[in-house]
Scaffold this active site. Structure first.
Site, PDB file in Angstrom:
ATOM      1  N   HIS A  86       0.823  -1.247   0.001  1.00 50.60           N
ATOM      2  CA  HIS A  86       0.022  -0.147  -0.144  1.00 50.60           C
ATOM      3  C   HIS A  86       0.878   1.137   0.056  1.00 50.60           C
ATOM      4  O   HIS A  86       0.588   2.230  -0.633  1.00 50.60           O
ATOM      5  CB  HIS A  86      -0.959  -0.015   1.194  1.00 50.60           C
ATOM      6  CG  HIS A  86      -1.525   1.263   1.455  1.00 50.60           C
ATOM      7  ND1 HIS A  86      -2.528   1.905   0.803  1.00 50.60           N
ATOM      8  CD2 HIS A  86      -1.430   2.256   2.306  1.00 50.60           C
ATOM      9  CE1 HIS A  86      -3.064   2.913   1.195  1.00 50.60           C
ATOM     10  NE2 HIS A  86      -2.220   3.165   2.137  1.00 50.60           N
ATOM     11  N   SER A 178      12.907   6.395 -13.822  1.00 49.93           N
ATOM     12  CA  SER A 178      11.714   7.156 -14.369  1.00 49.93           C
ATOM     13  C   SER A 178      11.864   8.632 -13.935  1.00 49.93           C
ATOM     14  O   SER A 178      11.804   9.492 -14.635  1.00 49.93           O
ATOM     15  CB  SER A 178      10.698   6.516 -14.222  1.00 49.93           C
ATOM     16  OG  SER A 178       9.501   7.029 -14.388  1.00 49.93           O
ATOM     17  N   LYS A 340       3.908  30.328   3.803  1.00 48.66           N
ATOM     18  CA  LYS A 340       3.092  29.963   2.793  1.00 48.66           C
ATOM     19  C   LYS A 340       1.642  29.919   2.769  1.00 48.66           C
ATOM     20  O   LYS A 340       0.749  30.320   2.418  1.00 48.66           O
ATOM     21  CB  LYS A 340       3.525  28.462   2.050  1.00 48.66           C
ATOM     22  CG  LYS A 340       4.911  28.348   1.497  1.00 48.66           C
ATOM     23  CD  LYS A 340       5.246  27.123   0.810  1.00 48.66           C
ATOM     24  CE  LYS A 340       4.640  27.006  -0.453  1.00 48.66           C
ATOM     25  NZ  LYS A 340       5.529  27.725  -1.621  1.00 48.66           N
TER      26      LYS A 340
END
Lengths: 535, 46
Positions: A86, A178, A340
């Site tokens: 998971h 990747s 932020k």
């Protein structure tokens, strides 16, 4: 961000008229041999949704087992395989590829580039992922099953696991390659292919956050690759990097892993910050408050993320000075993160706000992510962490930042940009149902886990004492509700939006700014072949 | 920047392609240095 005015002379860009049919391959070749950033973005997004579903099914299997004390559905060995897979699938298969999908679609559109810098490498970056996902999934069926060492793959357990571990190592290597290729592509695209006039400090915040994220990826994915390579040689080639029996050090694995692992946390949240920084100004109809401070805050978070890794390891034993350093360094991250959050709030202050689905998810993100941030601050305090380490309090914390943080921002971004991608408006009522259903079920699932953790429920356990039953049952009900909400998202929102629906305007959001809204909806196969001029 | 794009300004495109290759190679080298570096640190430099 200063306004991105487009030079009218250059504005009759090729987006409108140069979509020659022979330039767009059709059928399976369009996807297998894709070099177009939009097609590859779509592939990434579908792949990540499929992985979200796979990881989600594993999570629901865990929650079903945990509905009652005792063992009902799965044995403890399989339970541990499910928790591990998971985690791996959600981190490497769902969240990271989803953000790369957003980057592929949006970065060239937002900086006025015709495509990504390395179009063929882009294809390779994507097509490495399905084999990796297949390897991970198939590892359930090898002798001994999938790796059950937890997504962190701690030694010595990971050295003792069966061949499922080797498949996981191979899969992570592939996904890492990747990621590295993807991040090189993104950095080069952003640095070299911005439209004339698009200076770095005029870039949309989403592009900035991805630029910084890509640097993080290049710095830490090779470290993870190094760690699992050493693990592989420990397993098969007689080395003893992490094997105490041969003079190695299992704690060293944790250090190397978390040197990757903590920046990884920010890899999964900085692009989310970027999406929220696009959505909130659009629906508050005000420019982003404190653009420059947002850029510096993002950079500060990225730099700090390299010097806090051992806060994951307070219980492994370390000198008090070490604990203090990592505790205070971790707390320091709250400063730029606070900058932020306050900037987002200041953006909304006195804005003419409307609450379409992207804004709902962005505000939902703000509330729930900030909550997860606060529990992170609590866990940063070494003496508290020593009590709460590996309890459900930690599980609750990181699901608040990864689900209500990253995933909610992904949803916000989908609703915000889907009209541009598909050319159709999604159904607003259904979007709102998806939002409220997800927000409430998320909290039903994960809020009780704080209490479980505080009461001492350890993570990664298939069984528990009777007194934890009530909270576990609430969490399980919430989890199924949350899972069904995402199935609803697929069938009631995503697929109908792709198939048809009301035509989306080129700029469907009144307050939206940026180059992506200057091209038609849906965005043509080729855009910005002649670069726009940004003033 | 793939072949079938009709970019009007080909000299600009060629320059960008060359710059892309350079930047890409630098970034790729950084990744390789980190990968090899971490293994070397725990083998030769222990």
């Amino acid at each position: 961000m200063s306004s991105t005015a487009i030079d009218p002379i250059h504005d009759h860009h090729d987006a409108h008229g140069h979509d020659h049919a022979h330039e767009m391959p059709t059928g399976w070749r369009r996807w297998l041999l894709a070099t177009n950033h939009k097609d590859i973005g779509t592939l990434y997004l579908f792949f990540s949704f499929a992985m979200l579903m796979e990881g989600g099914v594993l999570a629901l299997a865990l929650r079903t087992e945990l509905f009652e004390p005792g063992l009902q559905i799965v044995n403890p060995e399989l339970f541990n395989q499910f928790t591990t897979m998971h985690g791996l699938i959600m981190v490497f298969g769902a969240i990271m590829p989803a953000f790369v999908g957003f980057a592929n679609w949006q970065v060239p559109l937002m900086i006025g580039a015709p495509d990504m810098a390395f179009a063929r490498m882009n294809n390779f970056s994507f097509w490495l992922l399905p084999p990796a996902a297949i390897l991970l999934t198939l590892s359930f069926f090898v002798p001994g099953g999938a790796t059950a060492a937890g997504w962190t793959l701690y030694a010595p357990l990971s050295i003792q696991m069966g061949p499922g571990m080797d498949l996981a190592i191979f899969a992570i290597h592939i996904m890492g390659a990747s990621s590295i290729m993807g991040s090189i592509n993104i950095i080069v695209t952003i640095l070299n292919m911005r439209a004339p006039g698009m200076t770095l400090m005029k870039m949309p915040m989403f592009v900035w956050t991805w630029l910084i994220t890509a640097y993080l990826l290049i710095a830490v994915m090779p470290v993870l690759a190094g760690a699992i390579t050493m693990m592989l040689t420990d397993r098969h080639f007689g080395t003893s990097f992490f094997n105490a029996a041969g003079g190695g050090d299992p704690v060293m694995y944790q250090h190397i892993f978390w040197f990757f692992g903590h920046p990884e946390v920010y890899i999964m949240i900085l692009p989310a910050f970027g999406i929220v920084s696009q959505v909130i100004p659009a629906f508050a109809r005000k420019p982003l408050f404190g653009y420059a401070s947002m850029v510096y805050a993002t950079s500060s978070i990225a730099i700090l993320s390299f010097i806090v890794w051992a806060h994951h390891m307070f219980t492994t034993g370390m000198p008090v000075t070490g604990q203090l350093f990592f505790m205070y360094a971790t707390m320091l991250i709250a400063v730029p993160t606070g900058v932020k959050v306050f900037n987002w709030i200041a953006t909304m202050w006195k804005g003419s706000m409307t609450f379409e689905t992207p804004m709902l998810f962005a505000i939902g993100f703000l509330f729930v992510f900030t909550f997860g941030g606060f529990t992170g601050l609590i866990l940063a305090i070494s003496p508290i962490d020593i009590q709460l380490q590996d309890t459900y309090y930690v599980v609750a914390h990181f699901h608040y930042v990864l689900v209500a943080g990253s995933l909610f921002a992904i949803f916000a971004g989908f609703y915000y940009w889907a009209p541009k991608w598909t050319g159709h408006m999604y159904n607003e009522t259904r979007g709102k149902i998806h939002f409220w259903s997800s927000l409430i079920s998320f909290n039903v699932t994960f809020f009780p886990m704080h209490f479980l953790g505080l009461a001492g429920m350890p993570r990664r356990y298939a069984d528990y004492p009777m007194q934890f039953t009530d909270f576990h049952q609430i969490a399980t009900v919430g989890a199924f509700w949350f899972g069904l909400s995402q199935v609803y998202f697929l069938f009631a929102i995503v697929l109908p939006c792709i198939k048809g629906g009301p035509k989306a305007a080129d700029k469907p959001w009144e307050g939206a700014e940026g180059l992506e809204w200057t091209v038609p909806s849906p965005a043509p196969f080729h855009t910005f072949e002649t670069p726009p001029l940004v003033r | 920047m793939i072949e079938h794009h009709h970019t009007l300004d080909t000299s600009r495109e060629t320059a960008i392609r060359a710059r892309n290759r350079r930047t890409g190679l630098i970034l790729f080298s950084i990744a390789i240095v980190f990968f090899v570096g971490i293994i070397v640190k725990y083998t030769l430099l222990r």
